[in-house]
Design an enzyme around this catalytic site. Sequence first.
Site, short mmCIF file in Angstrom:
data_model
loop_
_atom_site.label_atom_id
_atom_site.label_comp_id
_atom_site.label_asym_id
_atom_site.label_seq_id
_atom_site.Cartn_x
_atom_site.Cartn_y
_atom_site.Cartn_z
N ASP A 63 -0.51 2.87 -1.65
CA ASP A 63 -1.36 2.55 -2.79
C ASP A 63 -1.86 3.87 -3.38
O ASP A 63 -2.75 4.49 -2.82
CB ASP A 63 -2.53 1.67 -2.34
CG ASP A 63 -3.54 1.35 -3.42
OD1 ASP A 63 -3.28 1.67 -4.59
OD2 ASP A 63 -4.60 0.81 -3.08
N GLU A 105 -8.34 5.09 -11.20
CA GLU A 105 -8.39 3.67 -10.88
C GLU A 105 -9.19 3.38 -9.61
O GLU A 105 -9.93 2.40 -9.53
CB GLU A 105 -6.96 3.11 -10.74
CG GLU A 105 -6.87 1.60 -10.69
CD GLU A 105 -6.95 1.01 -9.28
OE1 GLU A 105 -7.04 -0.22 -9.13
OE2 GLU A 105 -6.95 1.81 -8.30
N HIS A 144 -6.01 1.13 2.52
CA HIS A 144 -6.90 2.28 2.33
C HIS A 144 -7.12 3.06 3.62
O HIS A 144 -8.21 3.58 3.88
CB HIS A 144 -8.24 1.83 1.74
CG HIS A 144 -8.16 1.51 0.28
ND1 HIS A 144 -9.27 1.16 -0.47
CD2 HIS A 144 -7.10 1.46 -0.58
CE1 HIS A 144 -8.89 0.92 -1.72
NE2 HIS A 144 -7.59 1.10 -1.81
#
Length: 313
Positions: free
Chosen positions: A156, A182, A287
């Site tokens: 990501d 973002e 994450h």
Amino acid sequence: MAHFKPDLLEKLISIRGTSGDEGEIKAFLLSYINEHKNTWKHEVTVHTGDDFQDAIVLIFGKPKTAVFAHIDTIGFTVGYNNNLIKIGGPKTIDGMQLVGKDSQGEIETELMIIENDEGQQQLKCVADRTIDRGTNLSFKPNFNCTEEYVQTPYLDNRLGVLNALTLAENLENGAIVFSTYEEHGGGSVGFLGRFLYDNYNVRQALISDITWVTDGIQHNGGVAISMRDKAIPRRSYLNKILAIAKENNIKHQLEVESAGGSDGSMLQNTDLPFDWCFIGAPEDHVHSPQEKVFISDIEAMFSLYQLLMKRMN
């Protein structure tokens, strides 16, 4: 069919680019585009410079649809006395390895979690010197690719970026947008959307990003097409995408969530009449330094984007 390029993905992941500090990844992308654009099937116009900050817009032919892929990552900022402040929402695991660079050179350190008597946590980095205030740190790359899956920090959204670069090889009509900020609240999508709308009358978007494995979204289930997160795309636009995926037997799964956001929700918050839909492969260990995505889901994602950009432009 678009092919997954693990070597290029590994290179993308090795380049640092926390939110607000995307200069290095921008420079790599511009170099890559300039080196490879003559091998692409169709001519591209590259928009970059001060008016775009660290974002890049690629225009092919007469675009109707834009693919947005954010180039920033989560991480940490060094505050006072080697304290750490989160950039976005990184997982915090005691001992995780972090890297960066300040005026004294390269940094390789570890995260240390200190908990006080009230259960509150303080984040620090282990170092034998004081790191410059404002230095950004990111997860140390640890790339692992098997026949079944890829596992590494920053899938990501380096996978979303790889998808966009792969699209560029054959794209006849369409826009590709490499956006910034973002992971830490957005910040570039508004002016990028305005540029596309005012100059090319583009009002459709696909969000090339990576989503989460949940109770309803599983590894090896195909690319996830998001019907909603905290924002809700327009159903008539979503239905067109679902019909194309079904007609062409692209393996996919429907995501319905109550939280989370992306460049899509940022686009929806503007005054522009954009339709948008988030479409991405699902990952586990979100994450964290061990993000994991199955290659079959990556291939389904790439295939669906190739098809949509042909049918919707």
